[in-house]
Write an enzyme that holds these catalytic residues in place. Structure first.
Site, PDB file in Angstrom:
ATOM      1  CE  LYS A   1       6.081   4.718   0.901  1.00  0.00           C
ATOM      2  NZ  LYS A   1       4.705   5.106   1.186  1.00  0.00           N
TER       3      LYS A   1
ATOM      4  CD  GLN B   1       1.849   6.968  -0.134  1.00  0.00           C
ATOM      5  OE1 GLN B   1       2.687   6.088  -0.303  1.00  0.00           O
ATOM      6  NE2 GLN B   1       1.928   7.839   0.865  1.00  0.00           N
TER       7      GLN B   1
ATOM      8  CG  ASP C   1       1.827   1.822   5.555  1.00  0.00           C
ATOM      9  OD1 ASP C   1       3.022   2.161   5.730  1.00  0.00           O
ATOM     10  OD2 ASP C   1       1.062   2.407   4.764  1.00  0.00           O
TER      11      ASP C   1
END
Ligand code: NAP
Length: 286
Positions: A54, A98, A121
């Site tokens: 990322k 995460q 997300d």
């Protein structure tokens, strides 16, 4: 017959090039670049690889990447406080925590604490609701990447019979919902589904997201069907998908490989969501 390959890596690059053009325009006009905050708790090796990827994608596109690497013993309270600070930071557009988090932290508490406007997300219940209602919001990256791959490879979606294998909150259900909004007729299958082969062999499009190496075989696929492989399975012979690629490519019309399929699209969609959060949804109002 041999299926045409849906090249996720090339499609992701195409999308990233488009994003970079927009980011360059923003920064050359004197505004700050879009910014993504990534929070990693602990040192899970797979998560570290995802976070590195990322960061690299952000750097390549001119998106600012801010990382918060926290000790595995970090308390839920501390993590909540960090998320609050990021929610209130007008120079941060996207927040990604995460997953998975260590067992002592309740994931839904954290995910529901992220400002939905910064939830790149797309896992916050507000964004889940907006997805179901087909209203404006941030869409989860893997399902959005699958849809983008289908569209950019020229697939006609309206009226098509789609079978989604898997009903998880992060892949199966949102992918099925996005395809329903494209006017597909969608069947969702799971571990209790009976006569699976009868169902898959009638599908125009199969999305395999079950986490079982090479589970989908040629007998399960209608000749000419489109097969998207979401699976990432680490096996003795390396990373393989949920589809028996060699067998299925002999009957399918289109197939996406693993690696080089859905994975790169997921990262590209994260960049897309960060830009979207910056442009339309950022509370700093630029
Ligand atoms: P998950 O949460 O474990 O869900 C798996 C789903 O598959 C469940 O709904 C399960 O049914 C279903 N299933 C299991 N065995 C089945 C069978 N024999 N027949 C039909 N359905 C079956 O997994 P996930 O998070 O959705 O991920 C799926 C795969 O995609 C994994 O390999 C994961 O690594 C990969 N993935 C890739 C990306 C990417 O960016 N490329 C992103 C996310 C995930 P039940 O609900 O009945 O248990």
């Amino acid at each position: 017959m041999s299926a045409k390959i849906i090249d996720g890596k090339a499609t992701a690059q195409e999308l990233k090039n488009e994003i970079k053009i927009e980011v360059d325009k923003i920064t050359s006009g004197g505004s700050r670049p879009p910014a993504l905050a990534v929070v990693l708790v602990g040192k899970d090796p797979a998560s570290q690889i995802y976070v590195n990827n990322k960061r690299k994608a952000c750097h390549a596109l001119g998106i600012k990447s801010v990382e918060h690497l926290l000790d595995a013993a970090t308390s839920e309270k501390n993590l909540m406080e960090l998320v609050t600070a990021l929610n209130n930071d007008n120079d941060i557009d996207g927040i990604l925590v995460q997953l998975p988090l260590p067992k002592h932290i309740h994931e839904p508490h954290i995910l529901e604490h992220i400002n939905p406007l910064k939830d790149v997300d797309g896992f916050h219940p507000v964004n889940v609701g907006r997805l179901v209602a087909n209203s404006t919001g941030l869409r989860p990256c893997t399902p959005a990447g699958i849809l983008e791959m289908l569209k950019r490879s020229g697939q006609e979606l309206s009226g098509k019979k789609v079978v989604v294998l898997g009903r998880s909150n992060i892949v199966g259900k949102p992918t099925a919902t996005l395809l329903l909004h494209e006017s597909c007729t969608v069947t969702i299958c799971h571990s209790k589904t009976r006569h699976l082969n009868d169902i898959t062999s009638r599908a125009d499009i199969i999305i395999a997201a079950i986490g079982k190496p090479e589970f989908v075989t040629a007998e399960m696929v209608k000749p000419g069907a489109v097969v998207i492989d979401v699976g990432v399975n680490r096996t003795a012979k390396g990373v393989v998908g949920d589809v028996d690629f060699e067998g299925v490519k002999k009957v399918a019309g289109f197939i996406s490989p693993v690696p080089g399929g859905v994975g790169p699209m997921t990262i590209a969609m994260l960049m897309y969501n960060t830009l979207k959060a910056y442009k339309g949804l950022s509370p700093s109002g630029h």
